[in-house]
Scaffold this active site. Structure first.
Site, PDB file in Angstrom:
ATOM      1  N   GLU A  78      -6.735   2.736  -5.736  1.00 57.50           N
ATOM      2  CA  GLU A  78      -8.022   2.586  -5.080  1.00 57.50           C
ATOM      3  C   GLU A  78      -9.028   3.476  -5.796  1.00 57.50           C
ATOM      4  O   GLU A  78      -8.852   4.687  -5.886  1.00 57.50           O
ATOM      5  CB  GLU A  78      -7.930   2.988  -3.604  1.00 57.50           C
ATOM      6  N   HIS A 100     -10.362  -4.630   3.500  1.00 58.87           N
ATOM      7  CA  HIS A 100     -10.275  -4.086   4.858  1.00 58.87           C
ATOM      8  C   HIS A 100     -11.280  -2.968   5.110  1.00 58.87           C
ATOM      9  O   HIS A 100     -11.469  -2.561   6.259  1.00 58.87           O
ATOM     10  CB  HIS A 100      -8.862  -3.555   5.104  1.00 58.87           C
ATOM     11  N   ASP A 101     -11.911  -2.456   4.073  1.00 63.14           N
ATOM     12  CA  ASP A 101     -12.906  -1.390   4.217  1.00 63.14           C
ATOM     13  C   ASP A 101     -14.339  -1.915   4.152  1.00 63.14           C
ATOM     14  O   ASP A 101     -15.285  -1.129   4.059  1.00 63.14           O
ATOM     15  CB  ASP A 101     -12.711  -0.329   3.129  1.00 63.14           C
ATOM     16  N   ASP A 140      -3.450   4.180  -2.397  1.00 61.78           N
ATOM     17  CA  ASP A 140      -4.612   4.429  -1.551  1.00 61.78           C
ATOM     18  C   ASP A 140      -5.195   5.811  -1.797  1.00 61.78           C
ATOM     19  O   ASP A 140      -4.472   6.819  -1.785  1.00 61.78           O
ATOM     20  CB  ASP A 140      -4.208   4.295  -0.074  1.00 61.78           C
ATOM     21  N   ASP A 149       0.844  -1.195   0.000  1.00 57.92           N
ATOM     22  CA  ASP A 149       0.000   0.000   0.000  1.00 57.92           C
ATOM     23  C   ASP A 149       0.881   1.248   0.000  1.00 57.92           C
ATOM     24  O   ASP A 149       1.835   1.336   0.778  1.00 57.92           O
ATOM     25  CB  ASP A 149      -0.882   0.031   1.247  1.00 57.92           C
TER      26      ASP A 149
END
Length: 582
Positions: free
Chosen positions: A287, A353-354, A233, A131
């Site tokens: 992202e 993870h979101d 990200d 990331d």
């Protein structure tokens, strides 16, 4: 004369060989050309490091824990790991607030641990995707400390500042702020700084070429270490109109239209590609994928020289607490596949993870449906065109955690500040909590369930988030021993995908578009064709096979039985079947 005869004979032989070659190619190779890339063929396994494996008893996962579990990761059949941020951070947003991009968070270990982990991954032919969090930094990063120290500091323009003498800055919406305002007043220099996320995540000023060069240098540092890819990200928010015009009232309800893909973003990505991506055999994914299909293509088409693949949220945005329609699911994924059938590349995922756990959002996490539901969803992810992203624990069928009931049970900043904001605005708090129980990010972050021992084998200490009570039954050790488990089905699917170009590069065609319970489609490449049939309901349903094509060779079945009578296939609840063309 002899030379002429020899030349004629040689020419006839060459022509004959070429004709034979053409005939051979026609019979054994697919008609369409394939632009093969390792990142298209990758099966990505996302590890949330805080929750994977703790080795020092502090209740937080660490790099040594990942190292210790790499044989397990390899055995899954995945070929790449995407690791959430492990850089130094005060942890306001679980590592997405970076204070040192060239160092490792002490909770996770040391740079020596990282080097060992990377080496051990590569020894197992596992690639590592990192990331990169550069829409914003932490407010504890040295750049921001300098930037806020005085108005004439050399780092002042590394961030977005609005002097107080100009009055209050035009309103901007903050995704994580309890007050909802993305401008934070800073008394030291009598000015406001911009933060699209939390107050401790000030946005970097990408118009400043020094900022851009700092980022490219950071990425080069990790690429030189041998990292195989980067996920950017929140990067579609990086470009901003720094005149900060007024936005219409209520814009925050559709803030993506105002925040994403602003002028300058493509220039930054082309520059990043030139300075970093083009110099290494790395995968790149941002992202978000823009606001339209056209914008997604502008990000990822090869001739754009920006990034490799689109990571769109349309699919994960479908489920809500009140449920969703399968028709919307089919339309969404079919639309994205069709748009990228001839050019560009996409990601396929249902969780990260979101998001909360996929089996709790898309299917049925109650007994007896949890296991077949999870198998069915994994079958979908691993049988679609695009690079599949599999979130840790989904290979076990991990579910939302019933221990997360009240706001005090949550640790996610989005949940905590969202609660404060909703309460201050007089919202129905019972509905707010209900939505958290269904969709909070914390559900996807509870620790990995390794075995039936205390704390599920994740830690010897007190886990940072509560372990799901179903760990006694839903755990790696138990599922490895059960040939019909979710885990062993996952491994069958990764093996099938790795051995089948048709599942990676083949055409996708939706079948039975109006069926209320079944998602059926074919994957076709040359003479090879697979039929995928997924029952998204707890009802038994039947399909007529002759309406779907001539398929008879069973490749995948998430049940131990296949109820087939003549041309009719009766599907059990959440049954997933893959058949090959006869």
């Amino acid at each position: 004369m002899k030379k002429l005869l020899l030349f004629s004979l040689l020419l006839s032989v060459i022509i004959s060989c070429n004709e034979n070659k053409k005939t051979s190619n026609t019979s054994t190779e697919p008609e369409q050309s394939i632009d093969k890339k390792w990142w298209k063929e990758a099966i990505v396994y996302q590890i949330y490091p805080r929750s994977f494996q703790d080795t020092d008893g502090d209740g937080v996962g660490d790099l040594q824990g990942i190292i210790n579990r790499l044989d397990y990761v390899k055995d899954l059949g995945v070929t790449a790991v995407w690791l959430n941020p492990i850089y130094s951070s005060p942890n306001d947003d679980n590592g997405y607030d970076v204070s040192d991009y060239r160092n490792i968070m002490s909770d996770f270990g040391t740079m020596e641990d990282f080097d060992t982990m990377l080496s051990e991954m590569h020894a197992r032919d596992i690639k590592l995707v990192m990331d990169i969090v550069v829409n914003h930094s932490s407010d504890e990063h040295p750049w921001f400390k300098e930037s806020r120290s005085s108005r004439d500091n050399p780092y002042r323009d590394y961030y977005h500042w609005w002097p107080a003498e100009k009055g209050e800055p035009p309103y901007r919406y903050s995704l994580f702020d309890a007050e909802g305002n993305a401008w934070k007043y800073d008394e030291k220099t009598d000015a406001y700084y911009l933060h699209y996320f939390s107050q401790k995540q000030p946005d970097l000023n990408w118009e400043n070429p020094k900022v851009r060069q700092e980022v490219y240098d950071i990425m080069t540092y990790w690429a030189e270490k041998g990292v195989d890819g980067f996920r950017l990200d929140a990067f579609q928010f990086a470009a901003k109109d720094t005149t900060f015009p007024e936005f219409p009232k209520g814009f925050e309800k559709n803030f993506i239209q105002y925040y994403a893909m602003q002028d300058g973003l493509h220039d930054y990505l082309k520059e990043m590609n030139e300075q970093v991506f083009s110099k290494y055999d790395v995968m790149s994914v941002a992202e978000g994928a823009g606001r339209t299909l056209e914008e997604a293509h502008e990000l990822v088409d090869a001739d754009r020289n920006e990034i490799n693949m689109a990571y769109a949220f349309d699919g994960v945005d479908i489920p809500k607490a009140e449920g969703y329609k399968l028709s919307t699911f089919k339309e969404t994924f079919s639309k994205w596949d069709s748009a990228f059938a001839d050019k560009g590349w996409i990601s396929i995922f249902l969780s990260n993870h979101d998001q909360a756990r996929m089996v709790s959002r898309y299917a049925n996490d109650s007994l007896p449906y949890r296991a077949p539901s999870a198998k069915m969803l994994n079958t979908f992810i691993l049988s679609m065109r695009g690079t599949p992203y599999c979130y840790f624990g989904d290979e076990l069928g991990m579910t939302n955690n019933p221990k997360l009931q009240n706001i005090e049970d949550y640790q996610d900043i989005a949940a905590i500040n969202g609660y404060k904001k909703a309460k201050s605005q007089g919202e129905d708090m019972e509905t707010f909590i209900q939505n958290l129980r269904f969709g909070s990010r914390d559900h996807g972050r509870t620790p990995m369930q390794w075995d039936a021992s205390e704390h599920a084998g994740f830690t010897s200490g007190n886990p940072w988030l509560p372990i799901n009570p179903n760990y006694v039954d839903v755990n790696t050790e138990a599922e490895l021993a059960d040939k019909n488990s979710v885990l062993n089905h996952f491994k069958k699917m990764t093996a099938l995908r790795r051995g089948s170009d048709v599942l990676i590069y083949g055409d996708y065609a939706l079948l039975l578009p109006e069926h209320p319970h079944v998602h059926a489609y074919t994957r076709s490449l040359g003479d090879e064709q697979f039929l995928v049939i997924l029952n998204f309901s707890k009802e038994k349903v039947s399909v007529i096979l002759e309406e779907l094509g001539n398929f008879s060779e069973l490749k995948i079945n998430n049940y131990s039985n296949l109820n087939k009578k003549a041309n009719e296939l009766q599907l059990e609840p959440y049954q997933a079947v893959i058949l090959a063309k006869s």
